[in-house]
Design a protein around this motif. Structure first.
Motif, PDB file in Angstrom:
ATOM      1  N   LEU A   1      -7.941  -1.024   0.367  1.00 27.82           N
ATOM      2  CA  LEU A   1      -9.160  -1.329  -0.388  1.00 27.82           C
ATOM      3  C   LEU A   1     -10.149  -0.168  -0.320  1.00 27.82           C
ATOM      4  CD1 LEU A   1     -11.108  -4.696  -0.118  1.00 27.82           C
ATOM      5  CD2 LEU A   1     -12.304  -2.525  -0.144  1.00 27.82           C
TER       6      LEU A   1
ATOM      7  N   VAL B   1      -6.176 -12.242  -1.455  1.00 24.87           N
ATOM      8  CA  VAL B   1      -5.554 -11.619  -0.279  1.00 24.87           C
ATOM      9  C   VAL B   1      -5.165 -12.674   0.752  1.00 24.87           C
ATOM     10  CG1 VAL B   1      -5.999 -10.155   1.729  1.00 24.87           C
ATOM     11  CG2 VAL B   1      -6.632  -9.357  -0.553  1.00 24.87           C
TER      12      VAL B   1
ATOM     13  N   MET C   1      -4.248  -5.073  -5.152  1.00 21.30           N
ATOM     14  CA  MET C   1      -5.530  -4.594  -4.642  1.00 21.30           C
ATOM     15  C   MET C   1      -6.021  -3.343  -5.372  1.00 21.30           C
ATOM     16  SD  MET C   1      -8.080  -4.836  -2.582  1.00 21.30           S
ATOM     17  CE  MET C   1      -7.615  -5.988  -1.285  1.00 21.30           C
TER      18      MET C   1
ATOM     19  N   THR D   1     -10.889 -11.293  -5.168  1.00 25.48           N
ATOM     20  CA  THR D   1     -10.078 -10.358  -4.386  1.00 25.48           C
ATOM     21  C   THR D   1      -9.851 -10.879  -2.976  1.00 25.48           C
ATOM     22  OG1 THR D   1     -10.904  -8.470  -5.675  1.00 25.48           O
ATOM     23  CG2 THR D   1      -9.931  -7.993  -3.526  1.00 25.48           C
TER      24      THR D   1
END
Length: 334
Positions: A194, A157, A78, A153
């Motif tokens: 994040l 995740v 991340m 992203t």
């Protein structure tokens, strides 16, 4: 410097920004490499107390990720993804300043030259070219790259980093035994990580990508969850509660995404939950009408109706999909 030379310089800079953008996004793989294969569609098997589904002829091949590529994906953590996004945002935010600087200096230089010519010839007239919009190609490339990175992203995740707790274990065996709240703590850690790194201007775009991936994960679990996922109308209150939990998590009391944005995205899941709420006979009748060319009374399609019935834990649904669609049971009869 002549006009043509300046234009060539701007084209070179524009190309350089585009090449840099391509290098930043080079490690990003396609979604097919992140998302695990969809389980074969099967039907509920009463003897085992479980169900499953997907006609063999509609199973889609999913590319197997080799060990090297898997390692490269795992290394895209991340923070690293956020740094890539931040660098792209910085680049695109500086393009207008660079254009303004070039244009300002060019106009000043050309004006000086014109004044010199006018001192020798009052009839001389020169038009100063506008050097604006020289980097539109870079802007388009960078914006596209940011969108792709945000989507990647979120997908990474949910479908890669959290595959075991989310894709593999959410609602496994029963809704009540494996609720969404078991995942929220780790999802909260991801979101905090994040927000600690990403620039404020990109925060909502990245978080929106994470929300979209979370909803895609819910769709996957409910409609293509494999033989360990089974649902009934009695599960609907729990499912609706979990959707509300997810919604409020991303709204975060007004500190997260705009409520309207979240409501709009979450609304995609509600029609599927509404199907689970219906009695089996109602779903069968609707599927029969749709396969005969009529419209669904629930505004859905035959594939979705079939998957809901395959995940339905009752004999009537199992018998119907076996007879009409030749859907195999989750395990051979003994």
């Amino acid at each position: 410097m002549r006009d043509g030379e300046l234009n060539s310089l701007c084209r070179g800079l524009d190309k350089a920004f585009q090449v840099y953008t391509q290098l930043v996004t080079a490690p990003i793989v396609d979604n097919e490499d992140l998302v695990p294969p969809v389980p074969v569609l099967t039907r509920y098997k009463k003897e085992l107390g479980i169900k499953a589904f997907v006609k063999k002829e509609v199973v889609q091949e999913v590319r197997t990720v080799d060990e090297r590529k898997a390692s490269e994906i795992t290394q895209l953590t991340m923070p690293k993804l956020c740094v890539r996004l931040n660098s792209l945002y910085y680049g695109i935010s500086q393009l207008s300043k660079l254009e303004d600087s070039i244009n300002e200096r060019w106009v000043r230089k050309k004006t000086e030259n014109i004044n010199i010519r006018r001192s020798t010839s009052e009839k001389s007239r020169t038009v100063i070219p506008n050097q604006k919009n020289q980097f539109d190609g870079s802007r388009k490339e960078i914006n596209s790259a940011i969108d792709r990175l945000c989507e990647f992203t979120g997908t990474k995740v949910i479908f890669w980093d959290l595959q075991q707790p989310f894709i593999d274990n959410l609602y496994k065996n029963s809704v009540a035994q494996a609720r969404l709240d078991t995942i929220m703590e780790v999802l909260d850690l991801v979101l905090n990580q994040l927000c600690d790194v990403i620039v404020e201007q990109l925060r909502d775009r990245v978080v929106t990508g994470l929300l979209q991936a979370s909803l895609d994960g819910l769709f996957r679990v409910i409609l293509d969850g494999g033989s360990t996922r089974v649902f009934s109308p009695n599960d609907v209150p729990l499912l609706e509660e979990d959707v509300e939990t997810l919604k409020e998590f991303f709204i975060s009391g007004g500190d997260g995404l705009p409520r309207g944005t979240v409501e709009n995205l979450v609304s995609r899941v509600r029609p599927v939950i509404n199907l689970i709420k219906q009695e089996t006979r109602v779903l069968i009748d609707d599927l029969r009408e749709v396969t005969q060319g009529s419209k669904s009374k629930f505004g859905t399609d035959s594939k979705t109706l079939l998957r809901v019935l395959c995940h339905r834990n009752d004999s009537e649904a199992s018998h119907y999909v076996k007879k009409q669609f030749k859907i195999p049971s989750s395990a051979p009869s003994t």
